[in-house]
Design an enzyme around this catalytic site. Structure first.
Site, PDB file in Angstrom:
ATOM      1  N   ASN A   7       0.879  -1.174   0.000  1.00 19.59           N
ATOM      2  CA  ASN A   7       0.000   0.000   0.000  1.00 19.59           C
ATOM      3  C   ASN A   7       0.912   1.217   0.000  1.00 19.59           C
ATOM      4  O   ASN A   7       1.450   1.600   1.036  1.00 19.59           O
ATOM      5  CB  ASN A   7      -0.898  -0.023   1.242  1.00 19.59           C
ATOM      6  CG  ASN A   7      -1.848   1.170   1.299  1.00 19.59           C
ATOM      7  OD1 ASN A   7      -1.761   2.103   0.502  1.00 19.59           O
ATOM      8  ND2 ASN A   7      -2.750   1.145   2.257  1.00 19.59           N
ATOM      9  N   ARG A  85      -2.431  -2.022  -3.573  1.00 19.43           N
ATOM     10  CA  ARG A  85      -3.605  -1.185  -3.403  1.00 19.43           C
ATOM     11  C   ARG A  85      -3.470   0.005  -4.348  1.00 19.43           C
ATOM     12  O   ARG A  85      -2.453   0.706  -4.338  1.00 19.43           O
ATOM     13  CB  ARG A  85      -3.708  -0.675  -1.970  1.00 19.43           C
ATOM     14  CG  ARG A  85      -4.923   0.225  -1.766  1.00 19.43           C
ATOM     15  CD  ARG A  85      -4.755   1.117  -0.569  1.00 19.43           C
ATOM     16  NE  ARG A  85      -5.913   1.992  -0.389  1.00 19.43           N
ATOM     17  CZ  ARG A  85      -5.883   3.156   0.236  1.00 19.43           C
ATOM     18  NH1 ARG A  85      -4.744   3.609   0.740  1.00 19.43           N
ATOM     19  NH2 ARG A  85      -6.960   3.879   0.356  1.00 19.43           N
ATOM     20  N   HIS A 174     -12.483   3.106  -0.140  1.00 18.37           N
ATOM     21  CA  HIS A 174     -12.441   2.110   0.944  1.00 18.37           C
ATOM     22  C   HIS A 174     -13.131   0.806   0.543  1.00 18.37           C
ATOM     23  O   HIS A 174     -13.582   0.050   1.399  1.00 18.37           O
ATOM     24  CB  HIS A 174     -13.106   2.639   2.221  1.00 18.37           C
ATOM     25  CG  HIS A 174     -12.417   3.810   2.839  1.00 18.37           C
ATOM     26  ND1 HIS A 174     -13.110   4.887   3.347  1.00 18.37           N
ATOM     27  CD2 HIS A 174     -11.113   4.082   3.041  1.00 18.37           C
ATOM     28  CE1 HIS A 174     -12.267   5.772   3.837  1.00 18.37           C
ATOM     29  NE2 HIS A 174     -11.036   5.306   3.654  1.00 18.37           N
ATOM     30  N   ARG A 235     -10.441  16.059   6.813  1.00 17.49           N
ATOM     31  CA  ARG A 235     -11.279  16.380   5.659  1.00 17.49           C
ATOM     32  C   ARG A 235     -12.652  16.841   6.129  1.00 17.49           C
ATOM     33  O   ARG A 235     -13.226  16.288   7.065  1.00 17.49           O
ATOM     34  CB  ARG A 235     -11.430  15.176   4.732  1.00 17.49           C
ATOM     35  CG  ARG A 235     -10.137  14.696   4.124  1.00 17.49           C
ATOM     36  CD  ARG A 235     -10.375  13.486   3.232  1.00 17.49           C
ATOM     37  NE  ARG A 235      -9.164  12.692   3.109  1.00 17.49           N
ATOM     38  CZ  ARG A 235      -9.147  11.381   2.908  1.00 17.49           C
ATOM     39  NH1 ARG A 235     -10.283  10.714   2.797  1.00 17.49           N
ATOM     40  NH2 ARG A 235      -8.002  10.738   2.813  1.00 17.49           N
ATOM     41  N   GLU A 379      -7.611  -5.241   5.319  1.00 19.47           N
ATOM     42  CA  GLU A 379      -7.479  -4.925   3.910  1.00 19.47           C
ATOM     43  C   GLU A 379      -6.330  -5.684   3.255  1.00 19.47           C
ATOM     44  O   GLU A 379      -6.410  -6.065   2.077  1.00 19.47           O
ATOM     45  CB  GLU A 379      -7.296  -3.420   3.728  1.00 19.47           C
ATOM     46  CG  GLU A 379      -8.528  -2.624   4.127  1.00 19.47           C
ATOM     47  CD  GLU A 379      -8.313  -1.126   4.108  1.00 19.47           C
ATOM     48  OE1 GLU A 379      -8.551  -0.520   3.053  1.00 19.47           O
ATOM     49  OE2 GLU A 379      -7.899  -0.575   5.152  1.00 19.47           O
TER      50      GLU A 379
END
Length: 396
Positions: A7, A85, A174, A235, A379
């Site tokens: 990742n 990823r 996601h 965010r 993940e």
């Protein structure tokens, strides 16, 4: 087949060597602060942790350390594939893809849709293919899981030409996490994945909610970019689209300055003026810090409102899943969210909710409640499984 999962971010590389069949992890770690003199790689060798400095701070240097660790374990030759990823695959990718020159160019074409993420993913792919030139490499896209959304969920009410010419639509992110926890939640609830309707909430520094019907995403809170939707660490989530024009005229800010502030200076950090870390905010709120209390309350309110909205995409609501760093560890956020969702039949079990932290998963609601549960996301394992599936030629 041992699979190396990567990742790659703009200044970091997270990696894990694992068996996609059993889930066994032999090596994991994180290279961070790449591009600076403070770069380093932290490695976990199954309980033993070591840190390597990276004086050059480059991706190739980080991969050199990784190769050395694999050699120390005697496992470099056992690695059968590398799973990457990749954040944005646009409409081109609805499933993982074996990385070829054509796939690399397609990922590059999505850079305008993810200018902060896809270039880092591409840099990581380039460095990894140089480090492992003889292995198959597979791209697993954050957006792919959400490509099953119907048009009514993914289209914006904007001029048609914007969608046709520039791909302006909702994509969602996601996806790997939402797909993994939906499968685990179905198993824990005793349902077949093809016959379960869930709302999954991935809550970390980045946050999103998805409606998953029969194992397929039918709506999600993030949109064209990961900025849309919930309040997140730094965010803003949803704001009035007129905000940019207003601030440009009133504050003299440029488009780039406003967008940067919405991504890096807003969310929990902006509301609290303190931190983007939910643990610190909960502690500060308990001591009476008004900004921290406001940040937690707005986060919970927006989360509950979005979960309730996602329910309209489902035939029925069989359960709500909390995952991610906040979702798995903040009993306070979960309890407050469920309290606001009583209209959907949720009733928290205080003791079960308090226990479900630090890796403990399971139901956190009473017997008469609509089920809500904590599921620990993985993940890396999902990427390894998807990589193996593509290489074995299984259908999407």
């Amino acid at each position: 087949m041992w699979t190396l999962v990567l990742n790659c971010g703009s200044s970091s590389v997270k990696f894990a060597l694992l068996d996609p069949a059993s889930g066994e992890v032999r090596l994991s770690g994180l290279a961070e602060r790449l591009g600076s003199g403070a770069a380093s790689v932290r490695v976990d060798r199954g309980g033993e942790r070591v840190t390597h400095p990276l004086p050059g701070g480059s991706y190739p240097e980080a991969f050199g350390v990784l190769l050395g660790e694999l050699d120390a374990l005697g496992m470099r030759g056992d690695v059968g594939a590398v799973g990457h990823r990749v954040v944005h695959g646009g409409e081109r990718f609805s499933a993982p893809a074996l990385i070829t020159p054509e796939v690399v160019e397609a990922i590059r074409a999505c850079v305008p849709l993810a200018p902060l993420h896809n270039p880092a993913n591409l840099a990581g792919i380039e460095a990894a293919r140089a480090a492992f030139p003889d292995l198959p490499h597979v791209a697993v896209f954050d957006t792919a899981f959400h490509q099953t959304m119907p048009e009514v969920a993914y289209r914006y009410a904007v001029p048609e030409a914007w969608y046709r010419q520039h791909g302006v639509r909702r994509y969602g992110f996601h996806g790997t996490s939402h797909a993994y926890v939906a499968g685990e939640a179905a198993r824990m609830l005793g349902h077949d994945l093809t016959d379960v309707n869930l709302v999954t909430a991935h809550l970390g520094n980045g946050c999103s909610v998805a409606a998953v019907r029969g194992g397929r995403s039918v709506d999600t809170s993030m949109g064209l970019t990961p900025l849309e939707g919930l309040v997140m660490g730094t965010r803003s989530g949803d704001v009035d689209p007129g905000l940019h024009d207003f601030l440009a005229r009133q504050a003299g800010l440029s488009l780039g300055e406003i967008t940067s502030a919405l991504n890096k200076e807003s969310g929990l950090l902006g509301l609290s003026t303190l931190t983007n870390d939910m643990r610190e905010l909960e502690e500060a709120a308990s001591r009476g810090h008004a900004g921290a209390r406001l940040a937690v309350d707005v986060f919970v309110y927006r989360l509950a409102k979005t979960v309730a909205g996602m329910a309209v995409a489902l035939e029925r609501l069989d359960g709500l899943v909390f995952t991610g760093g906040i979702g798995e560890n903040s009993a306070t956020v979960r309890a407050a969210t469920l309290a606001r969702l009583g209209v959907l039949g949720f009733e928290v079990d205080g003791e079960a909710n308090t226990r479900a932290v630090r890796g403990q998963s399971g139901l956190i609601t009473t017997a008469r409640s609509t089920p809500a549960l904590v599921v620990n996301t993985n993940e890396e394992l999902m990427i390894a499984r998807e990589t193996a599936r593509i290489l074995q030629g299984e259908p999407a």
